[in-house]
Design a protein around this motif. Structure first.
Motif, PDB file in Angstrom:
ATOM      1  N   GLU A 207      86.412  28.415  41.290  1.00 10.20           N
ATOM      2  CA  GLU A 207      85.646  28.067  40.972  1.00 10.20           C
ATOM      3  C   GLU A 207      85.743  26.740  40.027  1.00 10.20           C
ATOM      4  OE1 GLU A 207      81.935  28.043  40.963  1.00 10.20           O
ATOM      5  OE2 GLU A 207      82.390  30.009  41.597  1.00 10.20           O
ATOM      6  N   PRO A 208      86.512  26.182  39.379  1.00  9.14           N
ATOM      7  CA  PRO A 208      86.643  25.023  38.862  1.00  9.14           C
ATOM      8  C   PRO A 208      86.603  23.919  39.912  1.00  9.14           C
ATOM      9  CG  PRO A 208      88.192  26.670  37.685  1.00  9.14           C
ATOM     10  CD  PRO A 208      87.705  27.409  38.825  1.00  9.14           C
ATOM     11  N   GLU A 229      87.630  37.487  49.886  1.00 11.72           N
ATOM     12  CA  GLU A 229      86.970  37.354  48.695  1.00 11.72           C
ATOM     13  C   GLU A 229      87.023  35.766  48.436  1.00 11.72           C
ATOM     14  OE1 GLU A 229      88.097  38.354  44.011  1.00 11.72           O
ATOM     15  OE2 GLU A 229      89.635  38.929  45.580  1.00 11.72           O
ATOM     16  N   GLY A 230      87.917  35.054  48.704  1.00  8.19           N
ATOM     17  CA  GLY A 230      87.800  33.458  48.378  1.00  8.19           C
ATOM     18  C   GLY A 230      86.460  33.111  49.300  1.00  8.19           C
ATOM     19  N   VAL A 231      86.388  33.399  50.787  1.00 15.51           N
ATOM     20  CA  VAL A 231      85.451  33.015  51.405  1.00 15.51           C
ATOM     21  C   VAL A 231      83.879  33.345  50.858  1.00 15.51           C
ATOM     22  CG1 VAL A 231      84.157  33.352  53.831  1.00 15.51           C
ATOM     23  CG2 VAL A 231      86.537  32.887  53.695  1.00 15.51           C
ATOM     24  N   ALA A 232      83.832  34.512  50.611  1.00 13.46           N
ATOM     25  CA  ALA A 232      82.691  35.025  49.751  1.00 13.46           C
ATOM     26  C   ALA A 232      82.454  34.138  48.547  1.00 13.46           C
ATOM     27  CB  ALA A 232      82.712  36.498  49.536  1.00 13.46           C
ATOM     28  N   ARG A 237      79.648  26.475  50.074  1.00 10.69           N
ATOM     29  CA  ARG A 237      79.819  25.486  49.254  1.00 10.69           C
ATOM     30  C   ARG A 237      80.795  24.312  49.470  1.00 10.69           C
ATOM     31  NH1 ARG A 237      79.730  27.752  43.289  1.00 10.69           N
ATOM     32  NH2 ARG A 237      81.056  29.359  44.129  1.00 10.69           N
ATOM     33  N   ALA A 238      81.887  24.651  50.396  1.00 18.16           N
ATOM     34  CA  ALA A 238      82.960  23.798  50.839  1.00 18.16           C
ATOM     35  C   ALA A 238      83.580  24.422  52.132  1.00 18.16           C
ATOM     36  CB  ALA A 238      83.775  23.859  49.697  1.00 18.16           C
ATOM     37  N   VAL A 239      84.154  23.460  52.728  1.00 12.83           N
ATOM     38  CA  VAL A 239      84.863  23.687  53.865  1.00 12.83           C
ATOM     39  C   VAL A 239      86.053  24.654  53.419  1.00 12.83           C
ATOM     40  CG1 VAL A 239      86.362  23.103  55.910  1.00 12.83           C
ATOM     41  CG2 VAL A 239      84.039  21.928  55.511  1.00 12.83           C
ATOM     42  N   VAL A 240      86.323  26.049  54.162  1.00 10.73           N
ATOM     43  CA  VAL A 240      87.469  26.862  53.864  1.00 10.73           C
ATOM     44  C   VAL A 240      88.669  26.784  54.777  1.00 10.73           C
ATOM     45  CG1 VAL A 240      88.098  29.098  53.053  1.00 10.73           C
ATOM     46  CG2 VAL A 240      85.588  28.298  52.654  1.00 10.73           C
ATOM     47  N   GLU A 241      89.755  26.465  54.189  1.00  5.83           N
ATOM     48  CA  GLU A 241      90.893  26.131  55.060  1.00  5.83           C
ATOM     49  C   GLU A 241      91.930  27.264  54.716  1.00  5.83           C
ATOM     50  OE1 GLU A 241      94.567  23.059  55.793  1.00  5.83           O
ATOM     51  OE2 GLU A 241      92.618  22.359  55.358  1.00  5.83           O
ATOM     52  N   ALA A 242      92.451  28.114  55.418  1.00  4.98           N
ATOM     53  CA  ALA A 242      93.663  29.074  55.215  1.00  4.98           C
ATOM     54  C   ALA A 242      94.829  28.472  55.744  1.00  4.98           C
ATOM     55  CB  ALA A 242      93.314  30.354  55.992  1.00  4.98           C
ATOM     56  N   SER A 243      96.079  28.494  54.899  1.00  3.53           N
ATOM     57  CA  SER A 243      97.283  28.037  55.360  1.00  3.53           C
ATOM     58  C   SER A 243      98.265  28.713  54.761  1.00  3.53           C
ATOM     59  CB  SER A 243      97.450  26.622  55.015  1.00  3.53           C
ATOM     60  OG  SER A 243      98.527  26.042  55.469  1.00  3.53           O
ATOM     61  N   THR A 257      88.504  36.647  58.837  1.00  4.64           N
ATOM     62  CA  THR A 257      88.251  36.690  57.173  1.00  4.64           C
ATOM     63  C   THR A 257      86.850  35.764  56.918  1.00  4.64           C
ATOM     64  OG1 THR A 257      89.629  34.954  56.563  1.00  4.64           O
ATOM     65  CG2 THR A 257      90.268  37.247  56.523  1.00  4.64           C
ATOM     66  N   GLY A 258      86.515  34.683  58.086  1.00  2.00           N
ATOM     67  CA  GLY A 258      85.456  33.646  57.878  1.00  2.00           C
ATOM     68  C   GLY A 258      85.831  32.463  57.427  1.00  2.00           C
ATOM     69  N   VAL A 259      87.276  31.998  57.262  1.00  2.00           N
ATOM     70  CA  VAL A 259      87.446  30.746  57.066  1.00  2.00           C
ATOM     71  C   VAL A 259      87.120  29.761  58.215  1.00  2.00           C
ATOM     72  CG1 VAL A 259      89.458  31.639  55.982  1.00  2.00           C
ATOM     73  CG2 VAL A 259      89.723  30.998  58.348  1.00  2.00           C
ATOM     74  N   ASP A 260      87.048  28.535  57.964  1.00  2.00           N
ATOM     75  CA  ASP A 260      86.631  27.599  58.987  1.00  2.00           C
ATOM     76  C   ASP A 260      88.064  26.902  59.706  1.00  2.00           C
ATOM     77  OD1 ASP A 260      83.602  27.534  58.001  1.00  2.00           O
ATOM     78  OD2 ASP A 260      84.687  26.820  56.193  1.00  2.00           O
TER      79      ASP A 260
END
Length: 285
Positions: A207-208, A229-232, A237-243, A257-260
């Protein structure tokens, strides 16, 4: 990204390293007038990358050497397929052989592994991306191979995009600075065309980061449940990258999980060179 000038400069350095004072074996054993025809053949299935790099090794050794590429970068092939033919001075062909093979085997290994990851997430719309974990001096080559395998390239260098990682955040925290305000301040210092990515390793950091206006949030080493949880929480509001800890066995689950974007350093730093062989026939001119 991979220009002829860059290829020639890097390949010439490799040739000079391999034969700084000539190829004494070929010069001692092979008649100067001998010619050769060589066939680059696949010994296992894969995806080609580095065809022009392979050809450059022979061209730079002897401009009279002819290289005909039977397949283009990005093409799939099976064991036994002919990928290229080389004809010219036998001494020149033998001198360039190992350097040409070293490049095309490694780059094809990267393209083949990348294609396996891309295929594993097929239909999800998720991008597979590389990282800066590349061989020093060969980043453009290895990034080209990732693209040939159907993957996407991350920022090429530290100059291309703002990406605050865990150590950046640790410095800010140690100085008692707000991550949100730091992101906003960074936005004021960079060109309007440049994006900001921030790596987080805990849900409470998201959130910050979003409040600061980050364009991309990297969820690093999150479990599958935490990724969902993070994707939800990010909610578009932003592109989500998993690594982190991405393997062929887990990449499909991560994509679900819904990441981009899913980024993996393994595409370049842990790759196995593909088994390609150059069979040479030598004859008197």
């Amino acid at each position: 990204m991979l220009t002829t000038a860059h290829i020639d400069r890097t390949v010439q350095t490799a040739l000079d390293e391999d034969a700084p004072s000539g190829d004494v074996t070929s010069e001692a054993f092979i008649p100067e007038t001998a010619t050769a025809r060589a066939v680059l053949r696949a010994r296992e299935a894969g995806v080609l990358a580095g065809g022009e790099v392979f050809a450059a090794a022979f061209r730079l050794t002897d401009a009279a050497t002819a290289v005909h590429l039977e397949r283009a970068d990005g093409d799939r092939f099976e064991a036994g397929d002919v990928l290229a033919t080389v004809t010219g001075s036998a001494r020149a062909v033998l001198r360039a052989e190992r350097i040409g093979l070293n490049f095309v085997q490694r780059l094809s290994g990267i393209a083949t592994l990348t294609r396996a990851f891309v295929d594993a997430v097929g239909g999800t719309g998720v991008r597979i991306a590389d990282t800066r974990k590349t061989t020093p001096g060969l980043r453009a080559f290895e990034r080209h191979a990732v693209a040939a395998g159907g993957g996407s390239n991350h920022r090429f260098s530290l100059s291309d995009a703002v990406m605050a990682k865990d150590n950046h955040l640790a410095v800010l925290t140690a100085r008692g600075l707000s991550v949100t305000e730091a992101i906003r301040a960074a936005r004021e210092r960079i060109p309007h065309t440049m994006r900001i990515e921030v790596e987080v390793d805990r849900i409470d950091q998201i959130e910050p980061v979003l409040a600061g206006g980050a364009d991309i949030v990297m969820l690093d080493n999150f479990t599958l449940e935490q990724l969902r949880e993070g994707v939800a929480l990010i909610a578009g509001r932003a592109v989500v990258e998993a690594s982190g800890n991405v393997t062929l066995a887990t990449v499909r689950q991560i994509a679900a999980t819904g990441v981009d974007v899913i980024s993996s350093g393994a595409l370049t730093h842990s790759v196995r060179s593909l088994d390609l062989g150059l069979d040479v026939e030598v004859a008197e001119a």
